[in-house]
Design an enzyme around this catalytic site. Structure first.
Site, mmCIF file in Angstrom:
data_model
loop_
_atom_site.group_PDB
_atom_site.id
_atom_site.type_symbol
_atom_site.label_atom_id
_atom_site.label_comp_id
_atom_site.label_asym_id
_atom_site.label_seq_id
_atom_site.Cartn_x
_atom_site.Cartn_y
_atom_site.Cartn_z
ATOM 1 C CD GLU A 180 7.601 7.359 -20.627
ATOM 2 O OE1 GLU A 180 8.262 8.378 -20.923
ATOM 3 O OE2 GLU A 180 6.413 7.411 -20.265
ATOM 4 C CD GLU A 255 4.738 7.500 -16.490
ATOM 5 O OE1 GLU A 255 4.395 8.346 -17.356
ATOM 6 O OE2 GLU A 255 5.895 7.441 -16.019
#
Length: 600
Positions: A180, A255
């Site tokens: 991320e 995710e």
């Protein structure tokens, strides 16, 4: 004899060959390919460090029985290199190669998520806190000090996982670059340097990145040639954003969240199951690959829980439990959410899903009587002298406690301000408790009363509660990070007492009678078991502190909730005699502790 032996050896050689069969995992424009054929990743994530090693195989089997064909696993750098240059990939939960081998034995592929930064609600996002001993260190960028440490880590980890790549007959099909990154920074040189380090160390499976499905995150966080993970991908629009970023590689929901994290002083996170079903149905209908973060959370044993902060004065430490409201709960039991997902996935996949394994039993333990053992004040080491307070990391300490002591000269009463207290501080004058200061909210001042002493002694006992693991405030040293003032006067000439509160430290405790009104007490008790089993120790009779069972640090408890019970696996209990030690900041009277069969 030989005529029987030769066929046996042939069969054995054939089986060995199959066991070491090499595979090619690759990309087409829209699909992942395994040996040239489209392959849909249906992954469940778990973290070996959060699961007792004895339960690794069980949790992997539970994941397979829900319909998954892949296990995603974060590797926590700070868990494997707790001190600079000292790596542990073999003892207990550190044996990551064994975890991956079990995945292969159970017929599961592996998505490797090695960091160096991972987030994961884990202390410092997996980065080692000893980096913070460098006063001006910058992380997740091309700072040469940081990158030298990263290079050593990647070299060490690569030796463990390289034989387990699918190209070498193992189950690892893809590896992630950072995590991320588009939510943090935009240094593409750094991301490319990471890819180069992995390649130089023989990691030759494809790479992917994982970012939120927004244009700026994907532009900053993805690198050319790497598959695009979306955290999360739930709609056509999300996947269209990935296509706009790079139409030449496949994308997937890296995710998908069946649950969510919980901080202290919050209600338990319980996301809507109907929304999850809708997301998974979309992904399956459109033949999209996905990873459930997490299918099983486990536990932040010891001091491994991280924290969030989205402003300079905010601080949100994570619970010890990492139950996450996941399909497989903290104790390894399937939940209604698990069965919903299993039923849904079975409608789409062609491979056979095995029966659900029987979950390990939980036991209750009758109330255990504890007695006062000693106080923190009887366990102080030799102090370190410093002109001003310094954080824990400067003394090689990760978290635990640190006592800061000085004499009040000049001003002896008034407004005391700690800049900054990381994270929970108790203030004493001449041994008498004055007040607490908690980092969250920025209210770091209290009133110091007048003392009859000519030169009052000021003690500040500080607890580190987890390094921030996400976003821009990650440089998060523990203890007192700058200075202490009284009515604006900077207080000098400090004695500093490191108190790491590690399992090794607890073994050195010496029984000693504490003062009648002492805070910071240790309590000890023992109990007998006819049989062992998983249990949850109920700390609702206590205030705030840490619990150790048979020398194992189960983690922190705090009566702000929502967690009042801490998970203890059966493997940490003994048939026969067992011991509990509790450290509590505020409790002065010993109370009982019992074992329950559930988290709540």
């Amino acid at each position: 004899m030989k005529k029987y032996l030769l066929p046996f050896l042939f069969i054995l050689a054939h089986l060995t060959c199959l066991a070491q069969q090499k595979h090619v995992f690759s990309f087409s424009k829209n699909d992942f390919l395994l040996d040239g054929k489209p392959f849909q990743i249906i992954s469940g994530e778990m973290h070996p460090a959060r699961i007792p090693r004895e339960y690794w195989r069980d949790r992997i089997r539970m994941t397979k029985a829900m319909g998954c064909n892949t296990i995603a696993a974060y590797i926590f750098w700070n868990y494997h290199e707790a001190a600079p240059g000292v790596f542990d990939f073999k003892t207990g939960n550190h044996d990551i190669a064994e975890f991956i081998k079990i995945c292969k034995e159970e017929g599961m592929w592996v998505l490797l998520r090695p960091g160096p930064y991972v987030c994961a609600e884990w202390d410092f996002g997996g980065l080692p806190s000893w980096l913070l001993k460098i006063p001006d260190i910058k992380v997740r960028c091309m700072d040469t000090r940081y990158m030298a440490a990263v290079s050593h880590y990647i070299t060490a980890l690569s030796k463990e996982v390289r034989p387990l790549l699918c190209t070498n007959g193992g189950p690892i099909i893809m590896s992630q670059i950072e995590n991320e990154y588009g939510s943090y920074a935009n240094d593409k040189t750094y991301l490319e340097a990471l890819r180069k380090l992995w390649l130089q160390n023989g990691i030759d499976v494809p790479f992917y990145t994982a970012d939120g499905p927004t244009p700026f995150m994907l532009e900053a966080g993805n690198i050319d040639g790497a598959a695009i993970g979306l955290d999360s991908g739930t709609s056509d629009e999300d996947f269209n954003q990935a296509t706009k970023r790079n139409a030449g590689v496949p994308s997937f929901s890296s995710e998908t969240y069946p649950g969510w994290l919980t901080h202290w002083n919050e209600k338990w996170a319980r996301p809507d199951t109907a929304g999850l079903k809708k997301e998974i149905t979309y992904l399956l209908d459109h033949h999209k690959s996905f990873n459930l973060y997490v299918i099983h959370g486990g536990t932040n044993f010891g001091f491994t829980a991280g924290a969030n902060a989205f402003s300079p004065t905010q601080y949100q430490p994570d619970l010890t439990s990492y139950d996450y409201d996941a399909p497989i709960n903290e104790q390894g039991q399937p939940t209604p959410k698990y069965y919903m997902l299993r039923k849904l996935i079975r409608k789409y996949v062609k491979y056979k899903i095995p029966a659900v394994p029987k979950a390990a039993a939980a036991i209750s333990i009758p109330p255990v009587t504890l007695n006062a053992l000693t106080s923190i004040w009887q366990q102080l080491p030799a102090p370190v002298v410093s002109p001003q307070p310094q954080p824990m990391e400067y003394y090689g300490q990760n978290q635990g406690l640190m006592l800061y002591r000085t004499k009040l000269i000049g001003h002896k009463k008034g407004t005391l301000t700690i800049t900054e207290p990381h994270d929970y501080a108790m203030v004493f004058v001449d041994g008498k408790f004055v007040d607490t200061i908690y980092r969250d909210g920025g209210k770091w001042s209290i009133k110091i009363p007048e003392s009859s002493s000519k030169t009052p002694t000021l003690d500040i006992l500080v607890e580190g509660m987890g390094h921030i693991n996400f976003a821009q405030y990650m440089i998060d040293r523990k203890g007192i990070t700058d200075r202490v003032t009284l009515n604006g006067m900077t207080l000098m000439d400090w004695q500093i007492y490191p108190l790491p509160m590690t399992e090794a430290f607890i073994k050195t405790l010496n029984p000693a009678k504490a003062d009648e009104n002492s805070k910071g007490m240790f309590f000890k008790g023992s109990f007998e078991l006819q049989k062992t089993g998983d249990t949850y120790f109920d700390l609702s009779n206590y205030s705030k502190g840490i619990i150790y069972v048979n020398g194992h640090n189960l983690g922190r408890y705090w009566n702000t909730g929502p967690q009042q019970r801490l998970y203890c696996p059966a493997s940490w209990l003994n048939k026969g005699a067992n011991e509990i030690i509790v450290f509590d900041f505020h409790q002065q009277e010993a109370k009982t502790i019992s074992g329950k069969t559930t988290l709540e």
